[in-house]
Design an enzyme around this catalytic site. Structure first.
Site, mmCIF file in Angstrom:
data_model
loop_
_atom_site.group_PDB
_atom_site.id
_atom_site.type_symbol
_atom_site.label_atom_id
_atom_site.label_comp_id
_atom_site.label_asym_id
_atom_site.label_seq_id
_atom_site.Cartn_x
_atom_site.Cartn_y
_atom_site.Cartn_z
ATOM 1 N N CYS A 7 -13.830 0.288 11.440
ATOM 2 C CA CYS A 7 -14.254 1.498 11.219
ATOM 3 C C CYS A 7 -15.994 1.629 11.605
ATOM 4 O O CYS A 7 -16.700 0.632 10.836
ATOM 5 C CB CYS A 7 -14.054 1.976 9.991
ATOM 6 S SG CYS A 7 -14.595 3.730 9.186
ATOM 7 N N CYS A 16 -12.505 1.989 2.016
ATOM 8 C CA CYS A 16 -11.758 0.875 2.374
ATOM 9 C C CYS A 16 -12.110 -0.342 1.940
ATOM 10 O O CYS A 16 -13.034 -0.951 2.706
ATOM 11 C CB CYS A 16 -11.450 1.125 3.948
ATOM 12 S SG CYS A 16 -10.579 2.527 4.327
ATOM 13 N N TYR A 251 5.480 13.139 -16.551
ATOM 14 C CA TYR A 251 4.221 13.011 -15.520
ATOM 15 C C TYR A 251 4.687 13.361 -14.152
ATOM 16 O O TYR A 251 4.325 12.744 -13.171
ATOM 17 C CB TYR A 251 3.504 11.656 -15.632
ATOM 18 C CG TYR A 251 3.121 11.053 -17.036
ATOM 19 C CD1 TYR A 251 2.255 11.564 -17.585
ATOM 20 C CD2 TYR A 251 4.065 10.335 -17.667
ATOM 21 C CE1 TYR A 251 1.626 10.969 -18.844
ATOM 22 C CE2 TYR A 251 3.703 9.755 -18.690
ATOM 23 C CZ TYR A 251 2.673 10.230 -19.557
ATOM 24 O OH TYR A 251 2.377 9.732 -20.625
ATOM 25 N N CYS A 344 0.924 4.018 -10.034
ATOM 26 C CA CYS A 344 -0.330 3.828 -8.933
ATOM 27 C C CYS A 344 -1.289 2.830 -9.340
ATOM 28 O O CYS A 344 -2.329 2.863 -8.596
ATOM 29 C CB CYS A 344 -0.981 5.088 -8.515
ATOM 30 S SG CYS A 344 -1.498 6.079 -10.036
#
Length: 389
Positions: A7, A16, A251, A344
């Protein structure tokens, strides 16, 4: 699969963590991190089946929240992501490979417009200035785009001029909504005091697991659609049998998994604290003709006191901060045979699993998923079973 090349923003951008590294090494590192979180909390790692790799390399994000700022103090205005290790500095990321190229075009156009107009960034310490954030969201399956610029109420912003610039872009997706949000809150977060739809609408549609979902600008929706289909399918299969049962989806966000489960369950109760998400969940159930779901807005810990129904099975999909101990105790207090935990953040998940074990549950299965390719985050699915039935 589109390949992810080194990148041009990698020197400064903090988005990232693993940019430029060999993917096998990235996956091994993420796998090791999950294992370390489990081991550090005394969770039996023999039930951990490993990590599933990337479903795609690049262009997988369907949402970005960009920030206006500067790379160097009092320098030219920038728009993009926080600089790695320096929260006050913002790197313009108009060649990002995590997003559809349309996102990069809209970002560059908006930044050029701001520079041309001489608009000032919102300063996080002095709380002065106009421009705060740019929010872009996309329907991967529908190719619909919505764009929202977030400003303070300080000074004027040329909504019409900005909208015309965006509309003039050569985009691959269909631009269905342009909006402006006013936010005078002191927190460095994308919040809404007032919203004005400049053109079109403030939502897009997405298709997932045979269902259609309306996603509002500020509603939670999974970032990687292709990956989450696999995760949700795997998660639901972990239940022994939910046919004809009452399921709590805690949630629940916009009610995505609630409505997928509803095709088998007798009744589903979804709970989420974000009003916009609950409104979207109710609208989505109508769109899909689902009548055996109900959605309640509020804090899970408080809402469960008022729900008269009792669940036969529970799904929890909390934010990154996880579940508070008192909420875990209340959830576990129902004594259902099975709880599926979608996470997550494996670090907070491991902490929560200890609390569930203290309430009489056994961890039967854990699997990780690399749904945030090249970023530091990892998702997990866990099956908890009541030890004494």
């Amino acid at each position: 699969m589109e390949n992810f090349s080194p990148c041009p923003h990698r020197e400064f951008c903090g988005g990232c963590k693993y940019n430029g590294e060999e993917y096998e090494e990235v996956l091994a590192d993420k796998n090791s991190l999950v294992l370390s979180y489990l081991e550090n909390n005394g969770i039996d790692t023999s039930v951990y089946v490993g990590i599933e790799g990337r479903p795609q390399d690049a262009r997988y994000r369907n949402k970005m929240e960009y920030t206006f700022g500067d790379l160097v103090k009092d320098g030219e205005i920038t728009l993009g992501m926080h600089k790695s290790g320096q929260f006050m500095s913002i790197v313009t990321v108009d060649h990002c490979q995590l997003v559809d190229e349309d996102f990069n075009k809209i970002l560059r156009c908006t930044l050029d417009f701001a520079i041309e107009k001489g608009y000032k960034k919102y300063h996080k310490r002095t709380h002065t200035g106009l421009l705060r954030n740019l929010l872009i969201r996309k329907g991967v399956r529908t190719k619909e785009l919505v764009v929202d610029i977030v400003t303070s109420s300080e000074g004027e912003f040329d909504e019409k001029g900005w909208a015309e610039r965006i509309k003039a872009l050569d985009l691959n997706n269909k631009l269905v909504g342009i909006a402006r949000t006013t936010n005078d809150g002191l927190a460095d977060a994308v919040n809404c005091d007032e919203q004005h739809i400049i053109e079109g609408r403030d939502y897009y549609f997405e298709k997932l697991l045979g269902l259609e979902f309306r996603v509002n600008l500020f509603s939670f929706f999974q970032t990687n659609v292709n990956a989450i289909e696999k995760l949700y399918t795997d998660a639901i299969k972990l239940f022994d049998d939910i046919e004809g049962k009452t399921v709590f989806d805690l949630y629940c966000g916009t009610g995505t998994i609630s409505q997928v489960v509803a095709s088998k369950a007798k009744h589903v109760v979804g709970v989420d604290i974000v009003p916009d998400s609950i409104h979207a969940a109710e609208e989505n159930a109508k769109i899909n003709g689902i009548e055996n779901c109900e959605f309640i807005c509020g804090d899970v810990f408080e809402v469960l006191d008022s729900v008269e129904k009792f669940p036969d099975a529970i799904i929890v999909d909390p934010p990154r901060v996880g579940i508070r101990t008192k909420a875990v105790n209340k959830i576990a207090g129902y004594g259902v045979d099975e709880i599926v935990y979608i996470s997550c953040n494996p670090k907070t998940m491991a902490i929560d699993l200890v609390d569930f074990q203290n309430m009489g549950y056994e961890v039967k299965y854990i699997k990780a998923y690399d749904n945030f390719v090249w970023a530091k985050h990892t998702e997990c699915v866990t099956l908890l079973s009541r030890a004494t039935k």
